[in-house]
Scaffold this active site. Structure first.
Site, mmCIF file in Angstrom:
data_model
loop_
_atom_site.group_PDB
_atom_site.id
_atom_site.type_symbol
_atom_site.label_atom_id
_atom_site.label_comp_id
_atom_site.label_asym_id
_atom_site.label_seq_id
_atom_site.Cartn_x
_atom_site.Cartn_y
_atom_site.Cartn_z
ATOM 1 C CG HIS A 10 59.735 65.655 6.957
ATOM 2 N ND1 HIS A 10 59.590 64.550 8.302
ATOM 3 C CD2 HIS A 10 59.406 65.021 5.779
ATOM 4 C CE1 HIS A 10 59.811 63.337 7.826
ATOM 5 N NE2 HIS A 10 59.379 63.557 6.970
ATOM 6 C CB CYS A 42 64.707 59.232 3.185
ATOM 7 S SG CYS A 42 64.683 59.772 5.009
#
Length: 443
Positions: A10, A42
């Site tokens: 990320h 997630c």
């Protein structure tokens, strides 16, 4: 300008996209051990439960796309060593075995985190898996097809989301955590009690206050999880104990916390010149406690990666810190929190901690339907500053915690929040916002 990025999930993805836009003439190279980037871990639980029908949809960028931007994206390449003084790297091509050297003008370290894996007896047995990246996601989905008894070890967000997903798939699920509550870092007891009851009502075996000692198996496959207090059947075990900075590469060469998290300043600069770091491998400034802490969250990572690009040449845009704001959905309950819980504030800070809880219907009772919401504010009795908050309801009111994150970041007091202007419209709320109501109660 020659820029090298080590690791690319990320923070790394955010950094390279923004650096190429700001410095289009720069030469940017990425070295990444995996064969993919930008996987949203997630979403693994959503994939297990088939809410998301394909884990491939959990990527928001790709090596191919970065290549089209003119970014040299080297997948399956591991950086073996970094010479910060001479600005050199030793890199291994994991496909060919070739080891070569590269140089940089600016270096960006976005090594991320890795699951904590204690050395359990029997830990080498098959069907004991981690939950972090795309390969883990595929393994969990594949192995869960034939699994009957699933044990999830760790009651943080990822663990509890997986528990729900496995239960939805009809598995016999046991959740084990050494703490006496699930999600204890994020929520106080009034909220975790509700979540635990929701799991128990669905038949989940919630085992708290027990430490895993070892695993036993048959035919080299796990079949039992042994704790200090009991034995539990499990033909699939998922370890969700927590995460640690993945920083062995720079250990002893750069300033870090004792846990290995790289120390950065407000412009993402490390202790070495022309070396920046971002994401789960770093410390963050945790505003409610006014100190550096290790809080691995994707939201922190993308912000920090973007800031690396903004500050690459000149210190331009400061990091504002974080409140650790997060949310989760457990069955019909929408839950979110920001800042310090009362429990964490009392145990880790010197604040004179107090709190209030309010329960109210989120909109007027004359409306055709309405739902109850419970909100908690944590504050310092001396300075009156708000330190944290939590909310739970069957209607999605989680955005209140984003609002409260701004409140905490700007060091607002209970008095200020009590009189802050929020709109009223019967479709959505009451004349007093639930945030106002909680602050007024604190007064």
């Amino acid at each position: 300008m020659k820029i090298v990025v080590v690791g690319c999930t990320h923070a790394g993805t955010a950094a390279v996209v923004n650096m190429k836009e700001l410095y289009p003439e720069s030469e940017i190279s990425i070295y990444e051990k995996n064969d993919n980037i930008s996987f949203l871990s997630c979403g693994i639980a959503l994939s297990v439960s088939s809410v998301v029908d394909d884990p491939n949809k959990l990527f928001y960028n790709s090596p191919e796309n970065l290549n089209t931007l003119g970014i040299k994206t080297n997948m399956k390449h591991e950086v073996l060593d970094i010479d910060f003084d001479d600005k050199k790297l030793a890199v291994k091509n994991l496909l060919s075995g070739e080891i070569f050297e590269d140089t940089y003008d600016k270096l960006v370290i976005t090594l991320g985190s890795w699951p904590i894996v204690p050395k359990f007896e029997g830990g080498q047995l098959e069907n004991i898996v981690l939950c972090k990246n795309y390969d883990h996601a595929k393994s969990i989905i594949e192995k869960s097809e034939d699994a009957k008894n699933v044990v999830v070890i760790g009651g943080g967000y990822i663990g509890v989301e997986l528990v729900e997903a496995f239960e939805m798939k009809g598995k016999n699920v046991t959740l084990i955590d050494a703490e006496d509550r699930i999600m204890a870092k994020y929520l106080d007891k009034q909220f975790t009690d509700i979540a635990e009851e929701a799991f128990k009502n669905k038949g989940v075996n919630v085992v708290l206050g027990e430490k895993v000692q070892k695993f036993e198996g048959e035919n080299n496959k796990v079949s039992k999880v042994i704790t200090d207090k009991g034995t539990y059947q499990g033909d699939l075990v998922v370890l969700c104990i927590g995460f640690a900075p993945n920083t062995n590469l720079v250990k002893g060469k750069i300033d870090t916390l004792p846990n290995g998290a790289i120390i950065i300043d407000e412009y993402m600069r490390t202790s070495k010149e022309d070396v920046f770091a971002a994401g789960d491998c770093c410390v963050v400034r945790f505003n409610p406690a006014n100190e550096n802490r290790y809080i691995p969250l994707a939201t922190n990572a993308v912000r920090m990666g973007t800031l690396v690009a903004k500050n690459l040449v000149n210190p331009t845009l400061k990091y504002m810190g974080t409140q650790g704001t997060s949310g989760i959905k457990i069955y019909e309950y929408n839950i979110a929190s920001t800042g310090l819980t009362e429990d964490v504030a009392k145990n880790t800070t010197s604040y004179n901690v107090d709190s209030v809880i309010v329960t109210d219907n989120y909109r007027p009772e004359f409306m055709p339907s309405f739902e109850e919401a419970t909100l908690k504010l944590v504050f310092d009795k001396d300075s009156r500053k708000i330190l944290g908050g939590q909310i739970i309801s069957k209607i999605d009111l989680t955005q209140f915690m984003n609002t409260l994150s701004v409140v905490i970041q700007n060091e607002m007091t209970i008095e200020a929040l009590a009189m802050t202007d929020f709109f009223f419209q019967p479709h959505f709320n009451k004349p007093w916002s639930i945030l106002n109501i909680a602050a007024l109660k604190a007064l």
